[in-house]
Scaffold this motif. Sequence first.
Motif, PDB file in Angstrom:
ATOM      1  N   LYS A 151      -4.104 -12.957   0.015  1.00  0.00           N
ATOM      2  CA  LYS A 151      -3.513 -11.625  -0.092  1.00  0.00           C
ATOM      3  C   LYS A 151      -3.200 -11.034   1.278  1.00  0.00           C
ATOM      4  O   LYS A 151      -2.204 -10.358   1.449  1.00  0.00           O
ATOM      5  CB  LYS A 151      -4.464 -10.670  -0.845  1.00  0.00           C
ATOM      6  N   GLU A 199      -4.017  -6.556 -14.943  1.00  0.00           N
ATOM      7  CA  GLU A 199      -4.507  -5.227 -14.550  1.00  0.00           C
ATOM      8  C   GLU A 199      -3.357  -4.397 -14.003  1.00  0.00           C
ATOM      9  O   GLU A 199      -2.290  -4.914 -13.662  1.00  0.00           O
ATOM     10  CB  GLU A 199      -5.568  -5.369 -13.455  1.00  0.00           C
ATOM     11  N   ASP A 201      -0.208  -6.501 -12.518  1.00  0.00           N
ATOM     12  CA  ASP A 201      -0.415  -7.929 -12.224  1.00  0.00           C
ATOM     13  C   ASP A 201      -0.451  -8.766 -13.504  1.00  0.00           C
ATOM     14  O   ASP A 201      -1.049  -8.356 -14.501  1.00  0.00           O
ATOM     15  CB  ASP A 201      -1.753  -8.136 -11.490  1.00  0.00           C
ATOM     16  N   ARG A 243       1.455  -0.915  -9.632  1.00  0.00           N
ATOM     17  CA  ARG A 243       1.852  -2.330  -9.674  1.00  0.00           C
ATOM     18  C   ARG A 243       1.034  -3.023 -10.752  1.00  0.00           C
ATOM     19  O   ARG A 243      -0.171  -2.860 -10.809  1.00  0.00           O
ATOM     20  CB  ARG A 243       1.584  -2.971  -8.312  1.00  0.00           C
ATOM     21  N   ASN A 278      -2.628  -1.678 -10.885  1.00  0.00           N
ATOM     22  CA  ASN A 278      -3.119  -1.126  -9.619  1.00  0.00           C
ATOM     23  C   ASN A 278      -2.427   0.208  -9.396  1.00  0.00           C
ATOM     24  O   ASN A 278      -1.213   0.253  -9.188  1.00  0.00           O
ATOM     25  CB  ASN A 278      -2.780  -2.073  -8.466  1.00  0.00           C
TER      26      ASN A 278
END
Length: 333
Positions: A241, A296, A283, A281, A298
């Motif tokens: 990341k 999930e 995922d 965002r 964010n």
Amino acid sequence: MNHKPKVALLVGGTSPEREISKLSGKAIYEAMLKLNYNVIVLDPAYGTKQPESIDLFFNKEDYTEISNRNYVEAINLNLFEGIDIVFLALHGKWGEDGTIQSLLELRGKRYTGSKVLASALAMDKDMSKIIFKHQNINTASWLAIDKNGKLNNELIEKIKARFGFPCVIKPNDQGSTVGLTICNNESEILSALNLAFDFSEKALIEEYIPGREITVAVLDNKTLPVLEIKPKHGIYDYECKYTSGMSEYEVPANIPNDTYNKIQQMALEAFNALGCTGYARVDFRLNNDMVPYCLEVNTLPGMTSTSLVPKMAKAVGISFDELIEKIIRLSLK
Ligand SMILES: Nc1ncnc2c1ncn2[C@@H]1O[C@H](COP(=O)(O)OP(=O)(O)O)[C@@H](O)[C@H]1O
Ligand SMILES: [Mg+2]
């Protein structure tokens, strides 16, 4: 509002994502200067002892002691008088989970991103998944385990029978892949659970979804282009990341049209199901049969100039500075 709003930019915080928040904060601060905003920077974790020099907010080394208790004093500072909007560059616990949002509600200040409930729901993966399931948003099957529960053989047998290997064990409310383990056999379960419990009161055991790593941002109730991450490791872990060169990115992702549209639709559904506002965002994992699984949402995603949301924005011609401007305007609506 025609005049430039006066902004307080909150960075740092006490979560394990403090360092990432400093990076997001620095990029956002620089954009705000270019956009001619009148901006003050604050780190809620420093309380009343805010550094005088801007650089100290973004340094790797902390300027003084940090603590959760300091948040209340920081939000009470007179510096907030006359502030039109608080830009949250915080990530993770106490920043993205509704707590700081509650303090700002009490202080009567507007802020970027989602409100208290949506922030709290999105940070809680178990609650998010219960809602996804209720709304028919596909998500990996899972089991939530309480830190105070018994970690015995019966549990291990249950995990083996239900999920097999590999399976995923993660803290319920962490970000940045911190505390997450891909368990390849039974002997790894206990240590994985204990690791997850170092970060959270609850751990999730999840069905492992093989395939591709996908993410998509929602901005102003519309989706940005779908982005595929190609991490050098099997999963999108902390190193992939945040280390340059450890992941490749493709935006728009090379995915068949119908799946592409489906992912965008699911992202909007997930955003709305949790009651998110402004931007977020979402995922996903996309398996080899082109079935997307929502992992999930964010609510305060990474915002360095090389982060994912800015990459998606850029793909439709929205520069980093314009993105920051849009987020501020959206939150003032
Ligand atoms: N069920 C799963 N199957 C496969 N990989 C997963 C699964 N859950 C998480 N991962 C991997 O771990 C990463 C982080 O998981 P995620 O649930 O998004 O938590 P975080 O909040 O830490 O980002 C994902 O981006 C993915 O690479
Ligand atoms: Mg994630």
